[in-house]
Scaffold this motif. Sequence first.
Motif, short mmCIF file in Angstrom:
data_model
loop_
_atom_site.label_atom_id
_atom_site.label_comp_id
_atom_site.label_asym_id
_atom_site.label_seq_id
_atom_site.Cartn_x
_atom_site.Cartn_y
_atom_site.Cartn_z
N GLU A 7 0.87 -1.18 0.00
CA GLU A 7 0.00 0.00 0.00
C GLU A 7 0.90 1.23 0.00
OE1 GLU A 7 -2.66 1.79 3.40
OE2 GLU A 7 -3.72 0.11 2.50
N LEU A 8 1.16 1.76 -1.19
CA LEU A 8 2.09 2.88 -1.35
C LEU A 8 1.30 4.15 -1.60
CD1 LEU A 8 4.73 1.10 -3.63
CD2 LEU A 8 4.62 1.19 -1.14
N THR A 9 1.41 5.09 -0.68
CA THR A 9 0.62 6.32 -0.75
C THR A 9 1.47 7.56 -0.96
OG1 THR A 9 0.69 6.56 1.66
CG2 THR A 9 -1.15 5.32 0.74
N PHE A 10 2.79 7.40 -1.08
CA PHE A 10 3.61 8.60 -1.18
C PHE A 10 3.42 9.28 -2.53
CE2 PHE A 10 6.28 4.86 -1.81
CZ PHE A 10 6.85 5.09 -3.05
N ASP A 14 2.86 6.30 -7.94
CA ASP A 14 2.34 5.80 -9.22
C ASP A 14 3.33 5.97 -10.37
OD1 ASP A 14 0.00 4.89 -8.08
OD2 ASP A 14 -1.10 6.74 -8.47
N PRO A 15 3.87 7.17 -10.61
CA PRO A 15 4.84 7.27 -11.70
C PRO A 15 6.10 6.44 -11.45
CG PRO A 15 4.74 9.33 -10.44
CD PRO A 15 3.59 8.50 -10.01
N GLU A 16 6.52 6.33 -10.21
CA GLU A 16 7.70 5.51 -9.92
C GLU A 16 7.41 4.04 -10.21
OE1 GLU A 16 10.84 5.21 -6.26
OE2 GLU A 16 8.75 4.75 -5.80
N ARG A 21 8.58 -0.73 -13.41
CA ARG A 21 8.09 -1.90 -14.13
C ARG A 21 8.55 -1.88 -15.58
NH1 ARG A 21 4.39 -5.09 -11.55
NH2 ARG A 21 3.77 -6.00 -13.54
N ALA A 22 8.59 -0.70 -16.19
CA ALA A 22 9.05 -0.59 -17.57
C ALA A 22 10.54 -0.94 -17.66
CB ALA A 22 8.80 0.82 -18.10
N VAL A 23 11.32 -0.48 -16.70
CA VAL A 23 12.76 -0.79 -16.71
C VAL A 23 12.98 -2.27 -16.44
CG1 VAL A 23 14.95 -0.37 -15.54
CG2 VAL A 23 13.41 1.55 -16.03
N ALA A 24 12.25 -2.82 -15.46
CA ALA A 24 12.42 -4.23 -15.12
C ALA A 24 12.08 -5.15 -16.28
CB ALA A 24 11.56 -4.58 -13.91
N ALA A 25 11.07 -4.79 -17.06
CA ALA A 25 10.66 -5.62 -18.19
C ALA A 25 11.71 -5.65 -19.29
CB ALA A 25 9.34 -5.12 -18.75
N ARG A 26 12.60 -4.67 -19.30
CA ARG A 26 13.60 -4.57 -20.37
C ARG A 26 14.99 -5.01 -19.93
NH1 ARG A 26 9.62 -1.14 -21.12
NH2 ARG A 26 9.00 -0.45 -23.20
N LEU A 27 15.14 -5.41 -18.68
CA LEU A 27 16.45 -5.85 -18.22
C LEU A 27 16.77 -7.24 -18.77
CD1 LEU A 27 16.50 -4.75 -14.47
CD2 LEU A 27 17.83 -3.78 -16.35
N THR A 157 11.69 7.79 -1.76
CA THR A 157 12.06 8.49 -3.00
C THR A 157 12.01 10.00 -2.80
OG1 THR A 157 11.22 6.66 -4.34
CG2 THR A 157 11.51 8.78 -5.44
N GLU A 158 10.97 10.48 -2.14
CA GLU A 158 10.87 11.92 -1.89
C GLU A 158 12.00 12.41 -0.98
OE1 GLU A 158 7.04 10.58 -3.40
OE2 GLU A 158 8.37 9.82 -1.85
N VAL A 159 12.37 11.58 0.01
CA VAL A 159 13.47 11.96 0.90
C VAL A 159 14.77 12.07 0.12
CG1 VAL A 159 14.86 11.22 2.87
CG2 VAL A 159 12.38 10.99 2.95
N ARG A 160 15.01 11.14 -0.80
CA ARG A 160 16.22 11.21 -1.63
C ARG A 160 16.23 12.50 -2.46
NH1 ARG A 160 14.66 5.70 -2.69
NH2 ARG A 160 15.99 4.22 -1.55
#
Length: 243
Positions: A7-10, A14-16, A21-27, A157-160
């Motif tokens: 349950e990701l609400t940050f 959604d864009p992350e 998933r797009a990067v993982a599918a192409r590895l 991600t936001e903290v980074r």
Amino acid sequence: MAPAKRELTFLLADPERRLLRAVAARLPAVVTPDHLTGLGVLGALGVGAAYALSRVSAVWLWVASVCFVVQWLGDSLDGTLARVRGAERPRYGYYLDHVVDAFSTAVIGVGVGLSPYVNPCVALGVVIVYLALSINVYLESNVFGVFRLAYGRLGPTEVRIILIAANALALIAPGPNLYFVANAMLALLGVGMMSMLVARVAQNLSQLSREEPYVRTPHTSHLTPTRRLGISASHSPMSRRAF
């Protein structure tokens, strides 16, 4: 152990998720989730070392920012790749991920504390609070079966991104008040994180009390069995009067 529902609400969840998933599918198949986990650890070590070396030259802050991106790629993509390939780790891997995350956080915190911009005690305090927040997330995932990584709209991600922006600000606009401002902001961040932790723990305890209410067990006297047999304790063959 079945994986907890994520349950990701940050803010950037959604864009992350779509990007990962797009990067993982192409590895290529030769790249495994373990490779990415190792990449995340190397990125964290690079961040810590770059912050420590910023005592020598502020240019190392740019290196720290680049290593933040590397650490995000490895830390965020390993689980996504495992889910895309249907190769999620068993129980031991689940806990190993938590140990790796805690280690990476501690390394980055130590590096920040060794930099000339932050007091080591302030940095250590924020790291401790962050680890407490992480422990609470892991407990929630085991007790409630829901993995809620974010607190409110801010996630890792936001903290980074905030830290990368702070690095750029320190390089572009250095000044005598930078040390005070950096420590004040980090201290306020720590207080805010502690407040979120207390609120979340209180919420969890309230939910547990509703789901598993306390049931008072009636006290049963040791005389009950004799009464059920119609024999009083005073006339029992084992009483003192019987001798």
